[in-house]
Design a protein around this motif. Structure first.
Motif, PDB file in Angstrom:
ATOM      1  N   CYS A  74      83.417 -36.631 -58.150  1.00 26.85           N
ATOM      2  CA  CYS A  74      82.232 -35.860 -58.528  1.00 26.85           C
ATOM      3  C   CYS A  74      81.625 -35.213 -57.286  1.00 26.85           C
ATOM      4  N   VAL A  75      81.414 -33.891 -57.343  1.00 33.44           N
ATOM      5  CA  VAL A  75      80.824 -33.155 -56.232  1.00 33.44           C
ATOM      6  C   VAL A  75      79.561 -32.452 -56.731  1.00 33.44           C
ATOM      7  N   VAL A  76      78.478 -32.615 -55.993  1.00 32.86           N
ATOM      8  CA  VAL A  76      77.225 -31.920 -56.268  1.00 32.86           C
ATOM      9  C   VAL A  76      77.006 -30.931 -55.136  1.00 32.86           C
ATOM     10  N   SER A  77      76.765 -29.673 -55.508  1.00 34.18           N
ATOM     11  CA  SER A  77      76.570 -28.637 -54.490  1.00 34.18           C
ATOM     12  C   SER A  77      75.201 -28.009 -54.639  1.00 34.18           C
ATOM     13  N   GLU A  78      74.512 -27.867 -53.516  1.00 34.18           N
ATOM     14  CA  GLU A  78      73.250 -27.133 -53.479  1.00 34.18           C
ATOM     15  C   GLU A  78      73.595 -25.719 -53.028  1.00 34.18           C
ATOM     16  N   CYS A  79      73.243 -24.740 -53.857  1.00 30.84           N
ATOM     17  CA  CYS A  79      73.627 -23.356 -53.602  1.00 30.84           C
ATOM     18  C   CYS A  79      72.403 -22.467 -53.469  1.00 30.84           C
ATOM     19  N   MET A  80      72.581 -21.345 -52.787  1.00 31.17           N
ATOM     20  CA  MET A  80      71.573 -20.300 -52.759  1.00 31.17           C
ATOM     21  C   MET A  80      72.256 -18.997 -53.142  1.00 31.17           C
ATOM     22  N   MET A  81      71.695 -18.323 -54.147  1.00 31.38           N
ATOM     23  CA  MET A  81      72.181 -17.009 -54.532  1.00 31.38           C
ATOM     24  C   MET A  81      71.176 -15.990 -54.009  1.00 31.38           C
ATOM     25  N   THR A  82      71.673 -14.970 -53.338  1.00 29.01           N
ATOM     26  CA  THR A  82      70.811 -13.891 -52.879  1.00 29.01           C
ATOM     27  C   THR A  82      71.338 -12.573 -53.410  1.00 29.01           C
ATOM     28  N   GLY A  83      70.439 -11.651 -53.678  1.00 27.47           N
ATOM     29  CA  GLY A  83      70.829 -10.342 -54.167  1.00 27.47           C
ATOM     30  C   GLY A  83      69.597  -9.520 -54.481  1.00 27.47           C
ATOM     31  N   THR A  84      69.792  -8.236 -54.680  1.00 32.38           N
ATOM     32  CA  THR A  84      68.713  -7.314 -54.991  1.00 32.38           C
ATOM     33  C   THR A  84      68.578  -7.201 -56.504  1.00 32.38           C
ATOM     34  N   HIS A  85      67.390  -7.489 -57.009  1.00 30.03           N
ATOM     35  CA  HIS A  85      67.129  -7.507 -58.455  1.00 30.03           C
ATOM     36  C   HIS A  85      66.932  -6.075 -58.947  1.00 30.03           C
ATOM     37  N   LYS A  86      68.019  -5.466 -59.452  1.00 33.51           N
ATOM     38  CA  LYS A  86      67.979  -4.054 -59.851  1.00 33.51           C
ATOM     39  C   LYS A  86      68.093  -3.835 -61.354  1.00 33.51           C
ATOM     40  N   GLY A  87      68.410  -4.860 -62.105  1.00 39.19           N
ATOM     41  CA  GLY A  87      68.550  -4.690 -63.551  1.00 39.19           C
ATOM     42  C   GLY A  87      67.797  -5.784 -64.292  1.00 39.19           C
ATOM     43  N   PRO A  88      67.688  -5.650 -65.627  1.00 37.16           N
ATOM     44  CA  PRO A  88      66.968  -6.647 -66.408  1.00 37.16           C
ATOM     45  C   PRO A  88      67.745  -7.955 -66.491  1.00 37.16           C
ATOM     46  N   TRP A  89      67.013  -9.030 -66.637  1.00 35.62           N
ATOM     47  CA  TRP A  89      67.572 -10.353 -66.912  1.00 35.62           C
ATOM     48  C   TRP A  89      66.602 -10.995 -67.879  1.00 35.62           C
ATOM     49  N   PRO A  90      67.097 -11.788 -68.832  1.00 38.62           N
ATOM     50  CA  PRO A  90      66.181 -12.340 -69.839  1.00 38.62           C
ATOM     51  C   PRO A  90      64.908 -12.941 -69.222  1.00 38.62           C
ATOM     52  N   GLY A  91      63.759 -12.410 -69.649  1.00 39.82           N
ATOM     53  CA  GLY A  91      62.484 -12.925 -69.185  1.00 39.82           C
ATOM     54  C   GLY A  91      61.977 -12.329 -67.883  1.00 39.82           C
ATOM     55  N   THR A  92      62.736 -11.385 -67.290  1.00 42.54           N
ATOM     56  CA  THR A  92      62.300 -10.783 -66.026  1.00 42.54           C
ATOM     57  C   THR A  92      62.469  -9.272 -66.059  1.00 42.54           C
TER      58      THR A  92
END
Length: 96
Positions: A74-92
């Protein structure tokens, strides 16, 4: 590769570089996403749909593994996603 290396490769290379042709090596055909009592069939095609939707919203997103912990297989990974928010996403709405 070790399990930790496979997970790092998946997120930092396959996902970040949008290498959808490599998904079948990481996502089983019978993979299911569980959300509470709801089950959504995913598989490689569903994961590709999800990553394409992410790429539409965040066209330049990348994922980086910050830390990993392992207990047996079992592996648990802490991740960070980065990017420019240019399109819709549910609730945003796009924030740039």
């Amino acid at each position: 590769m070790t399990n930790r290396e496979l997970i790092r490769y998946f997120y930092e290379t396959v996902v970040s570089r949008h290498l959808l042709s490599e998904l079948p090596a990481f996502i089983a055909e019978d993979c299911v996403l569980r959300q509470g009592d709801r089950s959504v069939p995913l598989g490689p095609a569903g994961m590709a749909d999800h990553l394409n939707a992410l790429r539409t919203t965040y066209p330049d997103y990348t994922v980086r593994i910050l830390r990993q912990y392992q207990d047996g297989s079992c592996v648990v990974s802490e991740c960070m996603m980065t990017g420019t928010h240019k399109g819709p996403w549910p609730g945003t709405v796009p924030s740039g």
